[in-house]
Write a protein that holds these residues in place. Structure first.
Motif, short mmCIF file in Angstrom:
data_model
loop_
_atom_site.label_atom_id
_atom_site.label_comp_id
_atom_site.label_asym_id
_atom_site.label_seq_id
_atom_site.Cartn_x
_atom_site.Cartn_y
_atom_site.Cartn_z
N LEU A 90 0.83 -1.21 0.00
CA LEU A 90 0.00 0.00 0.00
C LEU A 90 0.85 1.25 0.00
CD1 LEU A 90 -2.80 -0.92 2.57
CD2 LEU A 90 -3.03 -0.75 0.10
N ASN A 91 2.03 1.17 0.60
CA ASN A 91 2.90 2.34 0.67
C ASN A 91 3.45 2.75 -0.68
OD1 ASN A 91 2.92 2.66 3.66
ND2 ASN A 91 3.82 0.64 3.57
N GLY A 92 3.43 1.83 -1.64
CA GLY A 92 3.93 2.14 -2.98
C GLY A 92 2.88 2.76 -3.87
N VAL A 93 1.65 2.88 -3.39
CA VAL A 93 0.56 3.41 -4.22
C VAL A 93 0.61 4.93 -4.21
CG1 VAL A 93 -1.93 3.55 -4.52
CG2 VAL A 93 -0.88 1.41 -3.74
N ASP A 94 0.71 5.51 -5.39
CA ASP A 94 0.74 6.97 -5.53
C ASP A 94 -0.38 7.38 -6.47
OD1 ASP A 94 1.51 9.57 -5.26
OD2 ASP A 94 3.61 9.23 -5.75
N CYS A 95 -0.39 8.63 -6.91
CA CYS A 95 -1.39 9.09 -7.87
C CYS A 95 -1.29 8.25 -9.15
CB CYS A 95 -1.19 10.56 -8.19
SG CYS A 95 -1.50 11.67 -6.80
N ASP A 96 -2.39 7.70 -9.59
CA ASP A 96 -2.40 6.90 -10.81
C ASP A 96 -3.75 7.10 -11.50
OD1 ASP A 96 -2.60 4.70 -12.70
OD2 ASP A 96 -0.86 3.85 -11.67
N TYR A 97 -3.74 7.89 -12.55
CA TYR A 97 -4.98 8.28 -13.21
C TYR A 97 -5.72 7.09 -13.78
CZ TYR A 97 -8.20 10.39 -16.52
OH TYR A 97 -9.34 10.72 -17.22
N ARG A 98 -5.02 6.21 -14.50
CA ARG A 98 -5.69 5.13 -15.19
C ARG A 98 -6.33 4.13 -14.22
NH1 ARG A 98 -5.45 4.74 -20.39
NH2 ARG A 98 -6.03 2.55 -20.33
N ALA A 142 -9.25 2.03 -1.49
CA ALA A 142 -10.05 1.26 -2.44
C ALA A 142 -9.41 -0.08 -2.74
CB ALA A 142 -10.24 2.07 -3.73
N LEU A 143 -8.10 -0.10 -2.97
CA LEU A 143 -7.40 -1.35 -3.26
C LEU A 143 -7.46 -2.29 -2.06
CD1 LEU A 143 -4.29 0.06 -5.15
CD2 LEU A 143 -6.14 -1.29 -6.14
N PHE A 144 -7.30 -1.72 -0.86
CA PHE A 144 -7.33 -2.56 0.34
C PHE A 144 -8.72 -3.16 0.53
CE2 PHE A 144 -7.80 -3.35 4.88
CZ PHE A 144 -6.65 -4.08 5.14
N GLU A 145 -9.76 -2.38 0.31
CA GLU A 145 -11.12 -2.88 0.47
C GLU A 145 -11.45 -3.95 -0.56
OE1 GLU A 145 -13.41 0.68 0.30
OE2 GLU A 145 -13.12 1.16 2.43
N SER A 198 -7.05 4.62 -11.03
CA SER A 198 -8.08 5.30 -10.25
C SER A 198 -9.36 5.44 -11.06
CB SER A 198 -7.58 6.68 -9.81
OG SER A 198 -6.49 6.56 -8.93
N LYS A 199 -9.23 5.82 -12.31
CA LYS A 199 -10.42 5.97 -13.16
C LYS A 199 -11.11 4.62 -13.34
CE LYS A 199 -12.01 7.81 -17.58
NZ LYS A 199 -11.61 8.44 -18.87
N PHE A 200 -10.34 3.57 -13.51
CA PHE A 200 -10.92 2.23 -13.67
C PHE A 200 -11.68 1.81 -12.42
CE2 PHE A 200 -10.22 -2.41 -12.97
CZ PHE A 200 -11.13 -2.86 -13.91
N LEU A 201 -11.12 2.16 -11.25
CA LEU A 201 -11.76 1.80 -9.99
C LEU A 201 -12.79 2.83 -9.55
CD1 LEU A 201 -8.68 0.44 -8.00
CD2 LEU A 201 -10.42 -0.85 -9.23
N GLN A 202 -12.90 3.91 -10.31
CA GLN A 202 -13.90 4.95 -10.07
C GLN A 202 -13.68 5.67 -8.74
OE1 GLN A 202 -17.68 2.90 -10.55
NE2 GLN A 202 -17.41 2.68 -12.78
N VAL A 203 -12.41 6.06 -8.51
CA VAL A 203 -12.06 6.84 -7.32
C VAL A 203 -11.28 8.07 -7.75
CG1 VAL A 203 -12.02 4.80 -5.83
CG2 VAL A 203 -9.90 5.57 -6.92
N ASP A 204 -11.11 9.01 -6.82
CA ASP A 204 -10.41 10.26 -7.09
C ASP A 204 -8.93 9.99 -7.32
OD1 ASP A 204 -9.35 12.80 -7.19
OD2 ASP A 204 -10.40 13.52 -5.40
N TRP A 205 -8.46 10.25 -8.54
CA TRP A 205 -7.07 9.93 -8.88
C TRP A 205 -6.07 10.88 -8.23
CZ3 TRP A 205 -3.54 13.06 -11.42
CH2 TRP A 205 -4.04 14.24 -12.00
N GLN A 206 -6.52 12.03 -7.74
CA GLN A 206 -5.61 13.02 -7.16
C GLN A 206 -5.29 12.75 -5.69
OE1 GLN A 206 -8.05 16.48 -8.39
NE2 GLN A 206 -6.28 17.12 -9.57
N LYS A 207 -5.94 11.74 -5.11
CA LYS A 207 -5.72 11.45 -3.70
C LYS A 207 -5.25 10.00 -3.54
CE LYS A 207 -9.27 14.72 -2.20
NZ LYS A 207 -10.54 14.90 -1.47
N PRO A 208 -3.94 9.80 -3.41
CA PRO A 208 -3.40 8.44 -3.27
C PRO A 208 -4.04 7.66 -2.13
CG PRO A 208 -1.63 10.01 -3.61
CD PRO A 208 -2.88 10.82 -3.41
N ILE A 209 -4.37 8.34 -1.02
CA ILE A 209 -4.94 7.62 0.12
C ILE A 209 -6.28 6.99 -0.23
CG2 ILE A 209 -6.14 9.63 1.11
CD1 ILE A 209 -5.34 8.58 3.86
#
Length: 337
Positions: free
Chosen positions: A126-134, A152-155, A136-147
């Motif tokens: 989880l610590n390696g997860v940063d801003c990722d537009y593609r 979302a990935l953890f859930e 985030s868009k696929f998972l339908q979450v805000d791409w500008q907020k890594p947290i």
């Protein structure tokens, strides 16, 4: 009538279906992702005319609508999703091509082995997860907020395995806490991860290599140690109590405790009931009955009168300074006659 119309729109007779399948086989078309405007003959077989025969989206729509190439090529779809620089929406996820199946296909991809493996390989934790537009868009979450992406990935049960060594490496660093110790990322599982780290061999070795006793837990302790132990930053006594309760620093350092009588009234954490509970008397007896302590008393206080004036020594005995009880302890224990 609407069901019949839908059925007829997707209907292809046997001979036409065979020709379409043979055309795609000759040209190595195995998924909608292979279909481009370079295959006008495919558009003709699908009943398209003129420029429509070369419009990629239209050809893909007709194929999918008529029941061709509906099996998801998970590996290729995932590669497009997780690879930076890739543009456009995957045809299997495009409502203009696959209609209501877009959301069904998205869920299938998320649940696929290929997507899980790609996420783990890309981020590691989880610590390696940063801003990722593609992604985030696929998972339908805000791409500008890594947290948000981390949560979302953890859930979705990705990146749930904690790397103890990685977490320990972050304890000394500045910045945000480790993601596995953040309730806003892992929710109630934060307690599980805290316990996993505290009980680990790696953490015990780390603490042992940096601190010798409860006396060493001073102002230089990183804030993240407090966070890991579930203690507020300003509560140093609580930190010592928590370490002792969990089995750290349980061996009494006789020399260190004995040396505390040279400080004015400061009590050793090993003699503080707020920290070690009902082990105080046991610890006091270990120190007072040791040869080292006896030698220290005789070296520092050549007469009983000088010993009686030591506030630190009184604290070690657990009595009032210059009191009869203090004199009795000194005599009873054979320090003076």
């Amino acid at each position: 009538m609407s069901d019949l119309k839908t059925l007829m729109n997707g209907y292809v007779d046997g001979e036409k279906r065979r020709k379409i399948e043979e055309y795609m086989e000759r040209r190595g078309i195995t998924s909608l992702m292979d279909v481009t405007g370079r295959f006008p003959g495919l558009g003709t077989l699908l009943g398209l005319k003129g420029i429509e025969q070369r419009r990629t989206k239209g050809v893909r729509f007709e194929l999918y609508n008529k029941g061709f190439l509906q099996e998801l090529p998970f590996e290729d779809i995932v590669y497009q999703i997780v690879t930076k620089g890739k543009r456009g929406i995957n045809p299997y996820l495009d409502p203009e091509i696959v209609g209501d199946d877009a959301e069904v296909n998205r869920r299938k991809v998320i649940d696929s082995k290929e997507f899980g493996e790609a996420i783990c390989e890309r981020y590691g934790s989880l610590n390696g997860v940063d801003c990722d537009y593609r992604i985030s868009k696929f998972l339908q979450v805000d791409w500008q907020k890594p947290i948000v992406l981390r949560r979302a990935l953890f859930e979705m049960n990705f990146l749930t395995e904690i790397d103890i060594s990685e977490l320990l490496d972050t304890l000394e660093r500045a910045g945000a806490p480790n993601s596995y110790l953040r309730e806003d990322v892992v929710g109630d599982m934060v307690e599980y991860y805290r316990e996993a780290v505290i009980r680990s061999r790696e953490f015990r070795e780390e603490i042992k290599n940096n601190f010798d006793s409860l006396h060493d837990l001073g102002g230089t302790i990183p804030n993240r140690i407090y966070l890991l132990m579930g203690v507020r930053r300003s509560q140093r006594q609580d930190l010592k109590r928590e370490f002792f309760r969990r089995g750290f620093f349980t061996e009494v350092p006789i020399e260190v405790v004995a040396a505390s009588f040279s400080t004015k009234g400061r009590i050793s954490p090993y003699l503080d009931s707020e920290i070690v509970g009902d082990r105080v008397e046991e610890h006091r007896e270990i120190v007072l009955s040791s040869d080292y302590f006896r030698e220290e008393v005789q070296r520092n206080f050549p007469t009983i009168n000088k010993a009686l004036r030591s506030r630190g020594l009184a604290t070690l005995f657990g009595v009032q300074i210059k009191s009869r009880a203090m004199r009795n302890q000194l005599v009873r224990r054979g320090f003076y006659e």
